[in-house]
Design a protein around this motif. Sequence first.
Motif, PDB file in Angstrom:
ATOM      1  N   GLN A 175       0.829  -1.207   0.000  1.00 64.80           N
ATOM      2  CA  GLN A 175       0.000   0.000   0.000  1.00 64.80           C
ATOM      3  C   GLN A 175       0.860   1.254   0.000  1.00 64.80           C
ATOM      4  N   LEU A 176       1.920   1.229   0.753  1.00 63.25           N
ATOM      5  CA  LEU A 176       2.830   2.372   0.799  1.00 63.25           C
ATOM      6  C   LEU A 176       3.480   2.603  -0.571  1.00 63.25           C
ATOM      7  N   GLU A 177       3.925   1.536  -1.205  1.00 66.21           N
ATOM      8  CA  GLU A 177       4.531   1.660  -2.536  1.00 66.21           C
ATOM      9  C   GLU A 177       3.532   2.200  -3.547  1.00 66.21           C
ATOM     10  N   GLN A 178       2.284   1.741  -3.461  1.00 60.86           N
ATOM     11  CA  GLN A 178       1.259   2.233  -4.370  1.00 60.86           C
ATOM     12  C   GLN A 178       1.022   3.724  -4.142  1.00 60.86           C
ATOM     13  N   GLY A 179       0.924   4.116  -2.881  1.00 59.31           N
ATOM     14  CA  GLY A 179       0.727   5.532  -2.570  1.00 59.31           C
ATOM     15  C   GLY A 179       1.881   6.390  -3.048  1.00 59.31           C
ATOM     16  N   LEU A 180       3.100   5.896  -2.865  1.00 56.66           N
ATOM     17  CA  LEU A 180       4.277   6.644  -3.337  1.00 56.66           C
ATOM     18  C   LEU A 180       4.283   6.749  -4.857  1.00 56.66           C
ATOM     19  N   GLY A 181       3.877   5.667  -5.525  1.00 53.34           N
ATOM     20  CA  GLY A 181       3.811   5.699  -6.984  1.00 53.34           C
ATOM     21  C   GLY A 181       2.807   6.722  -7.474  1.00 53.34           C
ATOM     22  N   GLU A 182       1.662   6.790  -6.800  1.00 57.76           N
ATOM     23  CA  GLU A 182       0.643   7.779  -7.182  1.00 57.76           C
ATOM     24  C   GLU A 182       1.148   9.197  -6.935  1.00 57.76           C
ATOM     25  N   ARG A 183       1.828   9.400  -5.816  1.00 51.91           N
ATOM     26  CA  ARG A 183       2.371  10.741  -5.535  1.00 51.91           C
ATOM     27  C   ARG A 183       3.443  11.130  -6.549  1.00 51.91           C
ATOM     28  N   ALA A 184       4.275  10.175  -6.921  1.00 53.53           N
ATOM     29  CA  ALA A 184       5.319  10.458  -7.912  1.00 53.53           C
ATOM     30  C   ALA A 184       4.682  10.830  -9.245  1.00 53.53           C
ATOM     31  N   SER A 185       3.630  10.117  -9.610  1.00 54.10           N
ATOM     32  CA  SER A 185       2.923  10.419 -10.859  1.00 54.10           C
ATOM     33  C   SER A 185       2.318  11.813 -10.806  1.00 54.10           C
ATOM     34  N   THR A 186       1.712  12.150  -9.672  1.00 57.61           N
ATOM     35  CA  THR A 186       1.129  13.479  -9.498  1.00 57.61           C
ATOM     36  C   THR A 186       2.211  14.550  -9.567  1.00 57.61           C
ATOM     37  N   ALA A 187       3.349  14.295  -8.949  1.00 62.96           N
ATOM     38  CA  ALA A 187       4.450  15.272  -8.959  1.00 62.96           C
ATOM     39  C   ALA A 187       4.967  15.485 -10.374  1.00 62.96           C
ATOM     40  N   ARG A 188       5.063  14.397 -11.153  1.00 62.67           N
ATOM     41  CA  ARG A 188       5.517  14.544 -12.549  1.00 62.67           C
ATOM     42  C   ARG A 188       4.513  15.361 -13.350  1.00 62.67           C
ATOM     43  N   THR A 189       3.227  15.102 -13.123  1.00 61.07           N
ATOM     44  CA  THR A 189       2.185  15.844 -13.832  1.00 61.07           C
ATOM     45  C   THR A 189       2.234  17.318 -13.455  1.00 61.07           C
ATOM     46  N   GLU A 190       2.361  17.594 -12.164  1.00 65.38           N
ATOM     47  CA  GLU A 190       2.442  18.989 -11.724  1.00 65.38           C
ATOM     48  C   GLU A 190       3.696  19.653 -12.278  1.00 65.38           C
ATOM     49  N   GLY A 191       4.786  18.907 -12.349  1.00 68.41           N
ATOM     50  CA  GLY A 191       6.015  19.452 -12.931  1.00 68.41           C
ATOM     51  C   GLY A 191       5.816  19.807 -14.389  1.00 68.41           C
ATOM     52  N   ALA A 192       5.082  18.960 -15.112  1.00 69.59           N
ATOM     53  CA  ALA A 192       4.798  19.244 -16.521  1.00 69.59           C
ATOM     54  C   ALA A 192       3.935  20.495 -16.638  1.00 69.59           C
ATOM     55  N   PHE A 193       2.959  20.654 -15.724  1.00 71.43           N
ATOM     56  CA  PHE A 193       2.130  21.852 -15.750  1.00 71.43           C
ATOM     57  C   PHE A 193       2.967  23.087 -15.467  1.00 71.43           C
ATOM     58  N   ASP A 194       3.896  22.978 -14.525  1.00 72.22           N
ATOM     59  CA  ASP A 194       4.768  24.108 -14.212  1.00 72.22           C
ATOM     60  C   ASP A 194       5.619  24.484 -15.416  1.00 72.22           C
ATOM     61  N   GLU A 195       6.127  23.470 -16.128  1.00 78.10           N
ATOM     62  CA  GLU A 195       6.928  23.739 -17.324  1.00 78.10           C
ATOM     63  C   GLU A 195       6.069  24.391 -18.398  1.00 78.10           C
ATOM     64  N   ASP A 196       4.850  23.887 -18.597  1.00 82.25           N
ATOM     65  CA  ASP A 196       3.946  24.487 -19.581  1.00 82.25           C
ATOM     66  C   ASP A 196       3.611  25.925 -19.196  1.00 82.25           C
ATOM     67  N   ARG A 197       3.359  26.144 -17.921  1.00 86.14           N
ATOM     68  CA  ARG A 197       3.021  27.490 -17.449  1.00 86.14           C
ATOM     69  C   ARG A 197       4.189  28.448 -17.699  1.00 86.14           C
ATOM     70  N   ALA A 198       5.396  28.006 -17.424  1.00 87.89           N
ATOM     71  CA  ALA A 198       6.577  28.842 -17.638  1.00 87.89           C
ATOM     72  C   ALA A 198       6.770  29.130 -19.125  1.00 87.89           C
TER      73      ALA A 198
END
Length: 94
Positions: free
Chosen positions: A24-47
Amino acid sequence: MIRETTNDSPLDAAVKRLERAVAQLEQGLGERASTARTEGAFDEDRARLAAELDQARARERDLEAAGAQASAALGRAIAEIRATLAGQPQAQEA
């Protein structure tokens, strides 16, 4: 909590619970990592979009300045043509 089968020793049951918790912890970390990558992509697009907007605004200012210069030049040309026409006698029709 899910009941463990009675065939398992307390140690086996604890190991299984630990394995489920780690999964469960690994799954949660994987979801957070995916969210962080998506947010990073949004930040790059915004910039990138902010930089493009700045460039577009600079281009707009340049075009406005060029338009003002062209308008002033046309105004001067019209004034010269009117002055020239006003200074010449009108052509007589035959």
